[in-house]
Design a protein around this motif. Structure first.
Motif, short mmCIF file in Angstrom:
data_model
loop_
_atom_site.label_atom_id
_atom_site.label_comp_id
_atom_site.label_asym_id
_atom_site.label_seq_id
_atom_site.Cartn_x
_atom_site.Cartn_y
_atom_site.Cartn_z
N ASN A 18 8.75 -64.15 12.53
CA ASN A 18 7.37 -63.65 12.36
C ASN A 18 6.62 -64.32 11.21
OD1 ASN A 18 7.55 -61.88 14.52
ND2 ASN A 18 8.35 -60.21 13.23
N VAL A 19 7.16 -65.41 10.67
CA VAL A 19 6.44 -66.18 9.65
C VAL A 19 6.08 -67.54 10.25
CG1 VAL A 19 6.54 -67.24 7.35
CG2 VAL A 19 7.65 -65.04 7.76
N THR A 20 4.84 -67.97 10.07
CA THR A 20 4.40 -69.26 10.59
C THR A 20 3.87 -70.12 9.46
OG1 THR A 20 2.11 -68.56 10.99
CG2 THR A 20 3.72 -68.10 12.73
N TRP A 21 3.66 -71.42 9.76
CA TRP A 21 3.10 -72.31 8.76
C TRP A 21 1.70 -71.87 8.36
CZ3 TRP A 21 6.59 -74.61 6.31
CH2 TRP A 21 7.68 -75.22 6.92
N SER A 167 10.78 -60.54 -2.27
CA SER A 167 9.80 -59.47 -2.12
C SER A 167 8.41 -60.04 -1.80
CB SER A 167 9.72 -58.64 -3.40
OG SER A 167 8.74 -57.64 -3.30
N GLY A 168 7.80 -59.56 -0.71
CA GLY A 168 6.46 -59.99 -0.35
C GLY A 168 6.38 -61.34 0.33
N TYR A 169 7.54 -61.94 0.63
CA TYR A 169 7.54 -63.25 1.29
C TYR A 169 6.89 -63.13 2.67
CZ TYR A 169 9.11 -67.74 3.07
OH TYR A 169 9.14 -69.01 3.59
N PRO A 170 6.03 -64.10 3.10
CA PRO A 170 5.74 -65.39 2.47
C PRO A 170 4.54 -65.37 1.54
CG PRO A 170 4.74 -65.36 4.62
CD PRO A 170 5.43 -64.02 4.44
N TYR A 171 3.97 -64.17 1.31
CA TYR A 171 2.72 -64.10 0.54
C TYR A 171 3.02 -64.03 -0.96
CZ TYR A 171 1.14 -63.14 5.25
OH TYR A 171 0.90 -63.23 6.60
N GLN A 172 3.65 -65.08 -1.46
CA GLN A 172 3.94 -65.20 -2.87
C GLN A 172 3.11 -66.36 -3.42
OE1 GLN A 172 8.18 -65.88 -2.78
NE2 GLN A 172 8.68 -63.70 -2.68
N PRO A 173 2.01 -66.07 -4.10
CA PRO A 173 1.11 -67.13 -4.58
C PRO A 173 1.82 -68.11 -5.50
CG PRO A 173 0.07 -64.97 -4.77
CD PRO A 173 1.51 -64.73 -4.45
N PHE A 221 12.68 -78.95 0.20
CA PHE A 221 12.59 -77.99 1.29
C PHE A 221 12.27 -76.58 0.79
CE2 PHE A 221 15.48 -80.86 3.98
CZ PHE A 221 14.38 -81.54 4.47
N SER A 222 12.80 -76.21 -0.39
CA SER A 222 12.49 -74.87 -0.91
C SER A 222 11.02 -74.77 -1.30
CB SER A 222 13.38 -74.54 -2.11
OG SER A 222 13.14 -75.42 -3.19
N TYR A 223 10.44 -75.88 -1.76
CA TYR A 223 9.01 -75.87 -2.11
C TYR A 223 8.16 -75.74 -0.86
CZ TYR A 223 4.59 -77.19 -4.30
OH TYR A 223 3.28 -77.19 -4.74
N VAL A 224 8.46 -76.54 0.15
CA VAL A 224 7.64 -76.53 1.37
C VAL A 224 7.68 -75.16 2.04
CG1 VAL A 224 7.44 -77.48 3.71
CG2 VAL A 224 7.86 -79.00 1.77
N THR A 225 8.83 -74.49 2.02
CA THR A 225 8.96 -73.18 2.67
C THR A 225 8.67 -72.02 1.72
OG1 THR A 225 11.34 -73.22 2.21
CG2 THR A 225 10.62 -74.04 4.36
N ASN A 226 8.21 -72.33 0.51
CA ASN A 226 7.83 -71.32 -0.49
C ASN A 226 9.00 -70.44 -0.94
OD1 ASN A 226 5.97 -70.22 -2.26
ND2 ASN A 226 5.27 -68.64 -0.83
#
Length: 387
Positions: A18-21, A167-173, A221-226
């Motif tokens: 349920n998470v998209t780019w 917590s709150g992934y992917p909405y982590q600014p 890869f960890s940066y690109v996927t937040n």
């Protein structure tokens, strides 16, 4: 090419269910990591390398000379065209048959020819001055980036509670400090990837090169996927031991035997506690279990964890070498030869100083740690960083 990129960056592989780019695209309200940001690492890696050259020449070298670090390399072998041709074109380690043939050809005794080849091999070793300058640069960088990481992380909730990483992934600014921390660390490891071919040759070159590849891959890869929150913990943890390692090596090059031994034993404790204790119990625990509980199962999760486990395997290998060196230090009252990245590939040659005063530090990390990597660890890890 577009089709290949679309296939490679399949969101069902890289992202949780349920998470998209699209969820990771920056908006007016919040900024998120973007793959394009990573292009900054290449020019910055070049800048870091240039800063290193200036640092070593105008800061590290004067400091080394002021501390009476030996500037000259090993004694040079006397010029001999025939032996030089054999050395460069045939073998650096002639067997008994070839030695006897050269003895007859030159009218030298075999022992003199063996001594010539030994001196010629040693001649290619880097000077103590060069090794000191390299270690001082790494010490300075690791100290700076570790201090920066600690100051940043102590204000974050995920330092004290790793569940906050998810917590709150992917909405982590993406915070500016986190972005800077990530890009600088990635740039440094890119610079190590290339400079390793011209740096002092270590016995654990292949292992350290593998370490750098795994580190760069994980950071990217960890940066690109937040998944950057846990990434900051890993980076900071790996930098800690590399600082002490490079300090131990500098003390060794300055012939401060007792200080070098003390720093190496301190490094051994910090390395083992951080890499065999905190790393598996804190980092692997949250990536293997807490991440799964929070975000569910997805293929990239196992890619990340396999890479993190590869790092742990390297930690175990280096820890074995460090423990051996530390045991010798305790039982004999001094550290033996470098157990980790300070051991050059030619370290099996005849030494030009008494054994009791021979180089003996341990790792290489940051790299990462460390020092190795530690950045870079002993084989080169015990005294190559990191990481």
């Amino acid at each position: 090419m577009a089709g290949i990129l679309a296939w490679f960056w399949n969101e069902r592989f890289w992202l949780p269910h349920n998470v998209t780019w699209a969820d990771l695209q920056s908006t007016e309200e919040a900024v998120f990591p973007q793959a394009e940001d990573l292009y900054l690492a290449f020019p910055l890696a070049f800048c870091i390398f240039m800063i290193r050259l200036l640092f070593e020449r105008f800061i590290a070298k004067p400091c080394a000379l002021g501390l009476k670090v030996q500037a000259n390399g090993p004694q040079k072998a006397q010029p001999n065209a025939i032996l030089e041709k054999v050395f460069t074109a045939i073998t650096k380690h002639p067997d008994e048959k070839r030695l006897e043939g050269l003895s007859k050809q030159l009218d030298w005794d075999v022992r003199s020819i063996q001594r010539w080849f030994r001196q010629r091999r040693n001649q290619e070793k880097p000077s103590t001055l060069r090794k000191f300058c390299e270690s001082m640069w790494r010490f300075t960088f690791y100290l700076y980036i570790f201090t920066y990481g600690v100051r940043f992380l102590k204000k974050t909730p995920w330092l004290w509670n790793t569940r906050q990483c998810w917590s709150g992934y992917p909405y982590q600014p993406l915070m500016p400090d986190l972005h800077y921390y990530y890009i600088v660390e990635l740039s440094f490891y890119w610079s190590l990837m290339f400079s390793q071919f011209i740096d002092v040759k270590r016995k654990d070159f292949g292992i350290m090169f593998t370490h750098h590849i795994v580190t760069v891959t994980l950071i990217t890869f960890s940066y690109v996927t937040n998944l950057t929150r846990v990434g900051t913990l890993i980076l900071c943890l790996h930098d800690a031991a590399d600082i002490v390692l490079e300090a131990a090596k500098m003390a060794n090059y300055c012939k401060c035997q007792k200080l070098s031994d003390l720093l190496f034993l301190t490094f051994a404790v910090v390395f083992i506690v951080s890499r065999l204790g905190i790393y598996p119990l804190w980092i692997l625990n949250t990536t293997l279990f807490e991440l799964y509980e929070a975000l569910g199962n997805f293929p990239a999760l196992w890619v990340f964890n396999v890479l993190l486990i590869v790092l742990q395997i390297l930690h175990c290998f280096w820890s074995y070498l460090i423990i051996k060196a530390a045991y010798k230090a305790i039982s004999k009252g001094k550290v033996a030869k470098d157990a980790r990245s300070d051991v050059e590939s030619s370290s099996d040659e005849e030494e030009t100083v008494p054994r009791s005063k021979a180089p003996h530090s341990a790792i290489a990390t940051n790299g990462t740690s460390g020092a190795n990597g530690t950045n870079g660890y002993l084989t080169g890890a015990a005294c190559s960083e990191e990481h």
